[in-house]
Design a protein around this motif. Structure first.
Motif, mmCIF file in Angstrom:
data_model
loop_
_atom_site.group_PDB
_atom_site.id
_atom_site.type_symbol
_atom_site.label_atom_id
_atom_site.label_comp_id
_atom_site.label_asym_id
_atom_site.label_seq_id
_atom_site.Cartn_x
_atom_site.Cartn_y
_atom_site.Cartn_z
ATOM 1 N N GLY A 54 87.387 65.831 38.954
ATOM 2 C CA GLY A 54 88.573 66.468 39.267
ATOM 3 C C GLY A 54 88.698 67.623 38.292
ATOM 4 N N TYR A 105 81.270 56.533 48.906
ATOM 5 C CA TYR A 105 82.502 56.815 47.704
ATOM 6 C C TYR A 105 82.928 55.628 46.997
ATOM 7 N N PHE A 154 91.170 58.279 52.267
ATOM 8 C CA PHE A 154 89.439 58.199 52.739
ATOM 9 C C PHE A 154 89.444 58.244 54.471
ATOM 10 N N ASP A 161 78.869 59.160 45.635
ATOM 11 C CA ASP A 161 79.942 59.863 44.940
ATOM 12 C C ASP A 161 80.700 59.000 44.285
ATOM 13 N N HIS A 169 81.332 64.259 41.006
ATOM 14 C CA HIS A 169 82.595 64.762 41.658
ATOM 15 C C HIS A 169 83.824 64.726 40.946
ATOM 16 N N VAL A 215 85.279 54.547 44.882
ATOM 17 C CA VAL A 215 86.640 54.909 44.547
ATOM 18 C C VAL A 215 87.818 53.757 44.568
ATOM 19 N N ASP A 247 87.560 67.650 49.368
ATOM 20 C CA ASP A 247 86.520 66.623 49.862
ATOM 21 C C ASP A 247 86.058 66.931 51.054
ATOM 22 N N TYR A 282 93.663 68.054 47.404
ATOM 23 C CA TYR A 282 92.582 67.335 47.044
ATOM 24 C C TYR A 282 91.473 66.894 48.252
ATOM 25 N N GLN A 297 92.969 54.304 47.385
ATOM 26 C CA GLN A 297 92.837 55.561 48.108
ATOM 27 C C GLN A 297 92.209 55.158 49.437
ATOM 28 N N HIS A 332 88.400 54.077 35.392
ATOM 29 C CA HIS A 332 86.883 55.128 35.494
ATOM 30 C C HIS A 332 85.648 54.208 35.465
ATOM 31 N N GLY A 386 83.906 60.258 39.277
ATOM 32 C CA GLY A 386 85.098 60.752 39.449
ATOM 33 C C GLY A 386 86.184 61.145 38.200
ATOM 34 N N PRO A 387 85.681 61.466 37.218
ATOM 35 C CA PRO A 387 86.630 61.636 35.911
ATOM 36 C C PRO A 387 87.354 62.831 36.471
ATOM 37 N N ASN A 388 88.695 63.020 35.764
ATOM 38 C CA ASN A 388 89.350 64.082 35.798
ATOM 39 C C ASN A 388 89.149 64.834 34.382
HETATM 40 N N1 ARG Z 1 89.055 62.107 40.469
HETATM 41 C C1 ARG Z 1 89.633 61.361 41.369
HETATM 42 C C2 ARG Z 1 90.670 60.187 40.654
HETATM 43 O O1 ARG Z 1 90.678 60.311 39.591
HETATM 44 C C3 ARG Z 1 88.563 60.260 41.972
HETATM 45 C C4 ARG Z 1 87.649 61.210 42.872
HETATM 46 C C5 ARG Z 1 86.872 60.124 43.901
HETATM 47 N N2 ARG Z 1 86.038 60.992 44.692
HETATM 48 C C6 ARG Z 1 86.389 61.952 45.910
HETATM 49 N N3 ARG Z 1 85.355 62.446 46.303
HETATM 50 N N4 ARG Z 1 87.475 62.078 45.979
HETATM 51 O O2 ARG Z 1 91.523 59.774 41.431
#
Ligand code: ARG
Length: 589
Positions: free
Chosen positions: A161, A346, A356, A119, A159, A348, A328, A324, A352, A133, A122-124
């Motif tokens: 956002g 993951y 997690f 995973d 994955h 990330v 997940d 969020y 975070q 990123h 993870g872009p938004n």
């Molecule tokens: N979109 C999230 C961010 O910008 C990261 C996602 C990470 N992956 C996950 N499965 N939560 O912080």
């Protein structure tokens, strides 16, 4: 193929046994005094207590037992009890020749082929990619490629956002600007336009504008939250608009990731599991895992051994909205049902990690993940500027990924033009991009992922030192020698290792021999930096050999063919390694 260190340890262990000592003492390590020997064994020191003997006496006994060994050319018992060893040329060259013939240079297939989901990315959606990123994409891609190369089945999932407040913000802003669009007409029952009512650059402007407004204006924020809610419960117009936002963003993301040589197998997002959430929630309730707390639905995840406070995992907010972590958790369930993975990794931001920890505990406690599945958080550190603070633009803004890449590209192009003023410009631009990508990726991956690192454009783009361009330069140098050899009528396919070597040639072989152990460790520890450290040492060993040796003018044909075989293997190993790191080498630079 057996690992080199295991093979020489086996030889040493037998010698301990023959000399009347416990064979487990015969473990070898790379020499920490390369000026004295190539490998060493410290077992005699450990044996001293056991046998109540001076360590040097034990070492001497073992050295004697190794007389005539085909593996070691020289074994020296050195005070207080080291065994300093040099390997025999014949043994080393036959190992290297075996590597060059074996599949994957002798890396053994895994005992069990695992199914792994990574995973990463993870872009938004609708928010521009920024330097944060970059790490997820670069590290995740490499971890994926390493696992694949090691022989596992790996699925990369981006994955995205794509389901949160940012969607409601964009919808709200669009409604303010173009209220006449059919998406906002509740009585509209026809088909919505195929064409999106915005371009990617508009979208990238809309989001920050909306986000800024919502921070100042409580009414606006309330509208955005309402829009998010309507979207999530299936408002027809908002869904249609959302489809457009996704399509426009994904096209742009694909372009960006493609430039980074990053590929995903799955383009799922937070929204992909919306249909699973209601079932998951009622399961968690009916099994008694989830309970109400101040109107919200939560699962307690603290454990007695905790030394810090781990708050409960919130599944639904008091207004029934999912969060969020709800997505997940639902994604873990979906992955279990669709893929039954052995591991989910993951990649990330390490900030975070508490999040997690909660999610993983919740998944285990509620049994939405199978006991056989390992959940692994690979948290990465922050990218800092040379001032040690999070990397910013010169004006102090958030550094967008595109801008950062173009800065490095420009710098690289200037260097390449300086080295080679004559070649075709388009060609040079192409090469500059390729080398720039190596500079960026190697600059990131050569650090242990969990550490912060300094994004230093000058250092990363240097052709010397521990950098991507240096590695590429080494490969280009080897290619050029091999080309010259072929042009002079030599046949590379006829090259064969020669069992007689000079010192720098043997040193290069000894570096190559570490390949399979390195790759196994890089996989087991999800550690691309181990691949970087290996190719840096290998490149240094090659360049040393190159400076010490007249390769193409060597008169002894057997020796010369040996050099060519060694060059080919070095090149292939380097190319394989940079491929698992996610970049490639040009023909010249
Ligand atoms: N979109 C999230 C961010 O910008 C990261 C996602 C990470 N992956 C996950 N499965 N939560 O912080």
């Amino acid at each position: 193929m057996e690992k080199f260190l295991d093979l020489i340890s086996a030889e040493m262990k037998q010698a301990f046994e023959r000399a009347g000592y416990d064979k487990e003492l015969g473990k070898m390590t790379v020499s920490n005094r390369p000026d004295l020997c190539e490998y060493q064994c410290n077992g005699a020191m450990a044996g001293a207590k056991l046998y109540k003997k001076a360590p040097l006496v034990i070492a001497q006994d073992v050295a004697k037992a190794l007389e005539g060994s085909s593996v070691f050319a020289k074994v020296e018992a050195a005070p207080p009890g080291f065994l300093n060893c040099s390997l025999s040329d014949a043994f080393v060259t036959s190992y290297i020749a075996g590597m060059s013939e074996a599949d994957k240079f002798g890396l053994s297939a895994p005992k069990k082929k695992e199914k792994i989901i990574i995973d990463y990315g993870g872009p938004n959606v609708a928010k521009p990619l920024h330097v944060g990123h970059l790490r997820s994409a670069v590290i995740g891609e490499s971890v994926k490629r390493i696992a694949r190369y090691a022989g596992h089945e790996v699925i990369g999932d981006i994955h995205m956002g794509d389901w949160g407040l940012q969607m409601g913000l964009i919808i709200t802003e669009l409604k303010e600007r173009k209220p006449e669009l059919p998406y906002f007409d509740e009585s509209f029952t026809g088909e919505y336009p195929k064409e999106a009512p915005f371009t990617i650059s508009e979208l990238e402007e809309i989001y920050p504008t909306a986000s800024g407004k919502s921070k100042e204006d409580a009414d606006y924020k309330a509208k955005a939250m309402e829009a998010t809610h309507l979207l999530q419960i299936g408002n027809r117009g908002y869904r249609a608009l959302w489809d457009h936002i996704i399509a426009v963003s994904v096209a742009d993301l694909k372009k960006n990731y493609n430039n980074l040589n990053v590929e995903f197998d799955l383009w799922n997002g937070e929204s992909s599991v919306q249909d699973i959430i209601p079932g998951m929630v009622s399961y968690m309730k009916s099994e008694g895992y989830a309970h109400e707390s101040e109107g919200a639905l939560v699962v307690d995840v603290k454990e007695e051994t905790d030394t810090k406070e781990i708050p409960p995992c919130m599944i639904l907010k008091s207004d029934g909205a999912s969060l969020y972590n709800t997505t997940d958790l639902a994604t873990i369930m979906e992955r279990r049902d669709k893929y039954a993975p052995d591991r989910i990794i993951y990649v990330v931001d390490k900030r975070q990690d508490l999040y997690f920890e909660q999610v993983f505990r919740c998944a285990r406690k509620t049994k939405i993940v199978s006991d056989q599945t390992e959940l692994l958080f690979l948290g990465f550190g922050t990218v800092n500027g040379t001032d040690g603070k999070p990397y910013k633009t010169r004006e102090g803004g958030v550094m967008r990924l595109e801008r950062l890449i173009s800065e490095i590209n420009d710098k690289m192009l200037a260097k390449i033009t300086e080295n080679d003023p004559d070649s075709d410009m388009a060609q040079k631009e192409q090469t500059a991009k390729q080398v720039a990508l190596a500079a960026i990726k190697y600059g990131d991956l050569s650090n242990q992922a969990s550490k912060d690192y300094i994004f230093d454009v000058d250092r990363f783009t240097s052709f010397e030192g521990d950098t991507g361009p240096y590695i590429l330069y080494t490969i280009v140098r080897i290619k050029s020698i091999l080309n010259k050899y072929a042009q002079a009528g030599g046949n590379i396919a006829d090259a064969a290792f020669c069992s007689e070597t000079n010192a720098s040639e043997k040193a290069l072989m000894l570096e190559l021999a570490k390949f399979n152990a390195m790759m196994e460790a890089a996989y087991a520890e999800s550690a691309p930096h181990k691949v970087c450290a290996f190719i840096y040492d290998l490149s240094n060993a090659f360049n040393h050999f190159y400076h010490e040796t007249k390769i193409l003018t060597e008169e002894n044909e057997t020796r010369k063919r040996g050099y060519i075989a060694l060059l080919s293997l070095t090149k292939e190993v380097l190319e394989t390694c940079i491929d698992v790191l996610g970049f490639s080498a040009p023909e010249k630079m």
